[in-house]
Scaffold this motif. Structure first.
Motif, PDB file in Angstrom:
ATOM      1  N   ASP A 109       0.904  -0.895  -0.281  1.00 52.95           N
ATOM      2  CA  ASP A 109       0.258   0.183  -0.585  1.00 52.95           C
ATOM      3  C   ASP A 109       1.165   1.189   0.326  1.00 52.95           C
ATOM      4  O   ASP A 109       0.505   2.756  -0.273  1.00 52.95           O
ATOM      5  N   VAL A 110       2.116   0.734   1.019  1.00 55.85           N
ATOM      6  CA  VAL A 110       2.907   2.158   1.083  1.00 55.85           C
ATOM      7  C   VAL A 110       3.474   2.652  -0.852  1.00 55.85           C
ATOM      8  O   VAL A 110       4.063   3.666  -0.957  1.00 55.85           O
ATOM      9  N   LEU A 159       3.103   5.441  -3.181  1.00 57.48           N
ATOM     10  CA  LEU A 159       3.860   6.365  -4.130  1.00 57.48           C
ATOM     11  C   LEU A 159       3.997   6.808  -5.137  1.00 57.48           C
ATOM     12  O   LEU A 159       4.395   7.732  -5.437  1.00 57.48           O
ATOM     13  N   ALA A 160       3.715   4.870  -5.832  1.00 52.62           N
ATOM     14  CA  ALA A 160       3.369   5.626  -6.896  1.00 52.62           C
ATOM     15  C   ALA A 160       2.499   6.248  -7.822  1.00 52.62           C
ATOM     16  O   ALA A 160       2.594   7.248  -8.925  1.00 52.62           O
ATOM     17  N   CYS A 161       1.196   6.107  -6.885  1.00 49.83           N
ATOM     18  CA  CYS A 161      -0.076   6.878  -7.518  1.00 49.83           C
ATOM     19  C   CYS A 161       0.668   8.685  -7.286  1.00 49.83           C
ATOM     20  O   CYS A 161      -0.171   9.228  -8.455  1.00 49.83           O
ATOM     21  N   ILE A 180       8.961   3.579 -11.250  1.00 45.82           N
ATOM     22  CA  ILE A 180       9.236   2.492 -11.505  1.00 45.82           C
ATOM     23  C   ILE A 180       9.283   2.173 -10.474  1.00 45.82           C
ATOM     24  O   ILE A 180      10.280   1.636  -9.696  1.00 45.82           O
ATOM     25  N   ILE A 181       8.279   0.399 -10.168  1.00 43.65           N
ATOM     26  CA  ILE A 181       8.300  -0.451  -9.145  1.00 43.65           C
ATOM     27  C   ILE A 181       9.197  -1.763  -9.421  1.00 43.65           C
ATOM     28  O   ILE A 181       8.675  -2.083 -10.219  1.00 43.65           O
ATOM     29  N   VAL A 182       9.802  -2.203  -8.415  1.00 42.17           N
ATOM     30  CA  VAL A 182      10.450  -2.883  -8.724  1.00 42.17           C
ATOM     31  C   VAL A 182      10.455  -4.258  -8.101  1.00 42.17           C
ATOM     32  O   VAL A 182      10.922  -3.871  -6.624  1.00 42.17           O
ATOM     33  N   SER A 183       9.943  -4.751  -8.012  1.00 42.19           N
ATOM     34  CA  SER A 183       8.958  -6.541  -7.356  1.00 42.19           C
ATOM     35  C   SER A 183       8.331  -7.203  -8.467  1.00 42.19           C
ATOM     36  O   SER A 183       8.444  -6.788  -9.546  1.00 42.19           O
ATOM     37  N   LEU A 198       1.771   9.458   4.549  1.00 43.65           N
ATOM     38  CA  LEU A 198       3.065   8.906   4.151  1.00 43.65           C
ATOM     39  C   LEU A 198       4.451   9.584   5.559  1.00 43.65           C
ATOM     40  O   LEU A 198       5.029   9.177   5.635  1.00 43.65           O
ATOM     41  N   HIS A 199       3.887  11.236   5.375  1.00 42.60           N
ATOM     42  CA  HIS A 199       4.258  11.737   6.196  1.00 42.60           C
ATOM     43  C   HIS A 199       6.177  12.488   6.246  1.00 42.60           C
ATOM     44  O   HIS A 199       6.579  11.658   7.116  1.00 42.60           O
ATOM     45  N   LEU A 200       5.975  12.197   4.521  1.00 42.02           N
ATOM     46  CA  LEU A 200       7.495  11.577   4.178  1.00 42.02           C
ATOM     47  C   LEU A 200       7.392  13.419   2.841  1.00 42.02           C
ATOM     48  O   LEU A 200       6.737  13.262   1.942  1.00 42.02           O
ATOM     49  N   LYS A 201       8.727  13.611   2.808  1.00 34.37           N
ATOM     50  CA  LYS A 201       8.655  14.752   1.684  1.00 34.37           C
ATOM     51  C   LYS A 201       9.016  14.025   0.152  1.00 34.37           C
ATOM     52  O   LYS A 201      10.517  13.378   0.624  1.00 34.37           O
ATOM     53  N   LEU A 202       9.020  14.420  -1.185  1.00 36.26           N
ATOM     54  CA  LEU A 202      10.303  13.352  -2.208  1.00 36.26           C
ATOM     55  C   LEU A 202      11.219  13.907  -1.888  1.00 36.26           C
ATOM     56  O   LEU A 202      11.793  13.584  -2.029  1.00 36.26           O
TER      57      LEU A 202
END
Length: 253
Positions: free
Chosen positions: A106-107, A111-113, A123-126, A241-245
């Motif tokens: 979900d995180v 982030l991606a969206c 780019i999601i690495v999974s 998420l309480h973070l900045k890019l």
């Protein structure tokens, strides 16, 4: 344009760890994970990078459905003990750790969206196919071990559905890997055939009178399970998420 590389932490690390001759050899694990991350950074040239880790809290999905992901092997003890040191080492490589409360998926989705909605590229690495529901012109999924982007057209062909039907497909036939149940008696072949004809779960349920009585009864009796399965499979994309890019920026070495 901002390009965010999002690494599914345990998806990458557990596969690398499983290939070690000695599961307690953390030095070799650190070296191989660092090599993998350097390769990813070189290959994708992101402006920002995050590695997302699962947390210890019980997932909301587990609260909703007790058997969700039932039977998953626990993390090897040596790996669990070595993770804090691994995270510290990765920070020095511009691979910034983001810790989820429970599930990383979900995180990753959030982030991606959020980045895609603001004109960036993710780019999601999974190797987790559940993340394919996020695919769009601005969100792609990279299989590090195969060394290629996921071929979404091949995936569609294999399942016999279109990408926007993935959640409806799982609602019908479930996902054995995550122990998402689906509707009893509806298998993958039936699910793809139904979606090919009726296009969506909503259309299908509005058209039960056009089906044979046996299949219609399965769908009617399994309606609640279909709703549950859809909800379990759908990724959350609006988590706080309480973070900045800028916290995830890759600084030139």
């Amino acid at each position: 344009m901002n390009r965010l590389l999002i690494i599914d932490g345990l998806n990458l690390i557990r596969r690398i760890h499983a290939a070690l001759p000695d599961e307690g050899d953390m030095d070799t694990l650190y070296e191989r994970v660092a090599q993998a991350c350097r390769k990813l950074l070189r290959g994708h040239q992101p402006t920002h990078c995050a590695i997302v880790w699962d947390g210890d809290a019980i997932s909301w999905r587990k609260h909703l459905y007790e058997d969700y992901k039932k039977g998953r092997k626990p993390m090897p003890e040596a790996l669990a003990k070595g993770l804090p040191a691994l995270k510290t080492k990765l920070e020095a490589l511009n691979v910034h750790s983001v810790n989820a409360e429970s599930e990383a998926d979900d995180v990753i989705a959030t982030l991606a969206c959020k980045l895609a909605a603001n004109g960036g590229e993710a780019i999601i690495v999974s190797t987790d196919k559940g993340l394919l529901q996020l695919m769009s012109p601005h969100i792609r999924q990279w299989d590090h071990f195969a060394g290629q982007y996921f071929d979404i057209e091949a995936f569609e062909s294999k399942l016999g559905i279109e990408r926007h039907q993935l959640l409806d497909y799982i609602a019908l036939c479930g996902d054995s890997g995550n122990k998402i149940p689906g509707i009893p008696g509806i298998g993958p072949k039936s699910a793809s055939e139904l979606l090919r004809t009726y296009r969506s779960l909503a259309n299908l349920y509005h058209s039960l009178g056009t089906l044979g009585s046996r299949q219609a009864n399965k769908l009617r009796e399994g309606r609640d399970m279909a709703r549950l399965s859809y909800k379990l499979a759908k990724l959350q994309t609006e988590l706080p998420l309480h973070l900045k890019l800028s916290d995830l920026r890759v600084n030139p070495s």
